[in-house]
Scaffold this active site. Structure first.
Site, PDB file in Angstrom:
ATOM      1  N   ARG A  49       0.797  -1.266  -0.132  1.00 54.89           N
ATOM      2  CA  ARG A  49       0.001  -0.043  -0.105  1.00 54.89           C
ATOM      3  C   ARG A  49       0.822   1.235  -0.103  1.00 54.89           C
ATOM      4  O   ARG A  49       1.660   1.697   0.977  1.00 54.89           O
ATOM      5  CB  ARG A  49      -0.994   0.081   1.209  1.00 54.89           C
ATOM      6  CG  ARG A  49      -1.906  -1.220   1.472  1.00 54.89           C
ATOM      7  CD  ARG A  49      -2.671  -0.982   2.439  1.00 54.89           C
ATOM      8  NE  ARG A  49      -2.071  -0.807   3.982  1.00 54.89           N
ATOM      9  CZ  ARG A  49      -2.533  -1.077   5.028  1.00 54.89           C
ATOM     10  NH1 ARG A  49      -3.970  -0.907   5.214  1.00 54.89           N
ATOM     11  NH2 ARG A  49      -1.870  -0.813   6.046  1.00 54.89           N
ATOM     12  N   ASP A  51       1.153   5.270   0.218  1.00 53.36           N
ATOM     13  CA  ASP A  51       0.387   6.173   0.541  1.00 53.36           C
ATOM     14  C   ASP A  51      -0.013   7.382  -0.333  1.00 53.36           C
ATOM     15  O   ASP A  51       0.596   7.392  -1.438  1.00 53.36           O
ATOM     16  CB  ASP A  51       1.028   6.783   1.882  1.00 53.36           C
ATOM     17  CG  ASP A  51       1.278   6.056   2.973  1.00 53.36           C
ATOM     18  OD1 ASP A  51       0.464   5.147   3.320  1.00 53.36           O
ATOM     19  OD2 ASP A  51       2.296   6.115   3.970  1.00 53.36           O
ATOM     20  N   TYR A 109      12.924   0.944  -2.573  1.00 54.67           N
ATOM     21  CA  TYR A 109      12.256   2.306  -2.473  1.00 54.67           C
ATOM     22  C   TYR A 109      13.303   3.601  -2.797  1.00 54.67           C
ATOM     23  O   TYR A 109      14.488   2.952  -2.506  1.00 54.67           O
ATOM     24  CB  TYR A 109      11.641   3.098  -1.087  1.00 54.67           C
ATOM     25  CG  TYR A 109      10.249   2.151  -0.972  1.00 54.67           C
ATOM     26  CD1 TYR A 109       9.081   3.153  -1.485  1.00 54.67           C
ATOM     27  CD2 TYR A 109      10.121   1.100  -0.376  1.00 54.67           C
ATOM     28  CE1 TYR A 109       7.865   2.700  -1.319  1.00 54.67           C
ATOM     29  CE2 TYR A 109       8.724   0.676   0.005  1.00 54.67           C
ATOM     30  CZ  TYR A 109       7.800   1.268  -0.622  1.00 54.67           C
ATOM     31  OH  TYR A 109       6.406   0.866  -0.390  1.00 54.67           O
ATOM     32  N   ARG A 194       9.706   7.196   4.895  1.00 57.16           N
ATOM     33  CA  ARG A 194       9.572   8.832   5.032  1.00 57.16           C
ATOM     34  C   ARG A 194      10.198   9.180   6.522  1.00 57.16           C
ATOM     35  O   ARG A 194      10.621  10.183   6.481  1.00 57.16           O
ATOM     36  CB  ARG A 194       8.198   9.263   4.572  1.00 57.16           C
ATOM     37  CG  ARG A 194       7.732   8.934   3.235  1.00 57.16           C
ATOM     38  CD  ARG A 194       6.107   9.194   3.015  1.00 57.16           C
ATOM     39  NE  ARG A 194       5.941  10.638   3.519  1.00 57.16           N
ATOM     40  CZ  ARG A 194       4.399  10.658   3.802  1.00 57.16           C
ATOM     41  NH1 ARG A 194       3.648   9.571   3.515  1.00 57.16           N
ATOM     42  NH2 ARG A 194       4.265  12.061   4.087  1.00 57.16           N
TER      43      ARG A 194
END
Length: 247
Positions: A49, A51, A109, A194
Site C-alpha cells: 500500500r 500512501d 524504494y 519517509r
C-alpha cells in the site's frame, strides 16, 4: 486462472494504492478499468500500500479470471483506457497460489531530494535549501542494517503484528541534479521510509549527531524519530518475487 499485472504510476492525483471511501485511489481506478474492459467484476490484490502522493516505478498486483487472456492485447487496451499517470508494463499468468503481496521477497524504494529550486522537481522531489552532510547521513544509515525492530519508524495506530524488517541496503547517492536515498528490505512498515529520511535529515542538517540514530532505533518510540518527509519524493522502484510464481 491467476494473473499478475505490473504497473507504474505518478501518485500526485491519487490517495495512495488502496481503495478509500471518499477518495480516488490507484486500485479503484485500475479495477474499474479492468472490469469495464473484461466485462466482469475484477478485484486486485496489490504487493503493498503506497500512501497518498507516493509514486511507483514498479508495482505488482494479481487478479483472478476464469478464462484465458490475451495478455499483450489487454495491456494495450488498458493503456489506451487508463489516465496518463498510470501505465501498464506487462500482464502474465502465474500459478493459482501465487500472491502479489505475500510472495514478494524484497522491495526497494528511492527518496528524491533537490537542493536547488527547480520547477521540474516541484511535484517529484523534496526541496531542502540548507547544506546537508551526506557523509554523516550515510554513516547513520549503516545503523539501519544492524537492527531488525523498526517500531520507531512505524505510523501510529497501525494494525501490524510485527515491526521486524530486514534492511539489506540503505545509502544516499548524490547526482548532478538530485540526491537519492536507496533502501531495500524484505518488508516495510507504513510511513517507514519517509520517517527514516526525516530522521537522517536531522543528522544531515547537523541538528543531531550520527549516533542519535542508534538512540532512535533503541527507543522503539515514533516520537523520538524525525518528522516524516513529504510523500512526493518517494518512489517504490522494485518488487522482487521468486521464480516459482511463474508457470
Amino acid at each position: 486462472m491467476r494473473f499478475f499485472i505490473e504497473l507504474s504510476y505518478f501518485g500526485k492525483g491519487y490517495h495512495g494504492w488502496q481503495r478509500q471511501p471518499n477518495a480516488v485511489s490507484i486500485q479503484q481506478t485500475l479495477e474499474e478499468a479492468l472490469s469495464t474492459l473484461m466485462r466482469n467484476k475484477i478485484e486486485l490484490m496489490g504487493a503493498g500500500r503506497t500512501d497518498a502522493g507516493v509514486h511507483a516505478k514498479q508495482l505488482f498486483a494479481h487478479f483472478d479470471f476464469e478464462d484465458a487472456i490475451d495478455c499483450p492485447e489487454l495491456k494495450r487496451r488498458l493503456n489506451a483506457f487508463l489516465p496518463e499517470d498510470i501505465a501498464i508494463q506487462q500482464i502474465f499468468e502465474v500459478g493459482v497460489e501465487a500472491h502479489a503481496r505475500f510472495d514478494a521477497i524484497a522491495r526497494s524504494y528511492e527518496y528524491w531530494l533537490v537542493q536547488d529550486k527547480s520547477p521540474f522537481y516541484k511535484d517529484s522531489a523534496h526541496f531542502i535549501r540548507e547544506p546537508l552532510d551526506f557523509e554523516a547521513m550515510n554513516k547513520a544509515a549503516i545503523y539501519l542494517l544492524e537492527h531488525r525492530d523498526f517500531e520507531c519508524f512505524s505510523k501510529s495506530n497501525t494494525d501490524v503484528k510485527t515491526y521486524l524488517c530486514n534492511i539489506e541496503n540503505a545509502v544516499w547517492r548524490i547526482g548532478d541534479e538530485k540526491a537519492v536515498f536507496h533502501i531495500t528490505a524484505d518488508r516495510f512498515l507504513r510511513n517507514m521510509v519517509r520517517a527514516i529520511v526525516g530522521t537522517l535529515l536531522e543528522i544531515g542538517l547537523k541538528r543531531k549527531p550520527v549516533e542519535w540514530m542508534q538512540h532512535v532505533l533503541q527507543s522503539k518510540d515514533r516520537s523520538e524519530a524525525g518528522v516524516s518527509v513529504p510523500a512526493k519524493g518517494l518512489y517504490l522502484t522494485q518488487v522482487v518475487y521468486p521464480d516459482s510464481i511463474h508457470i
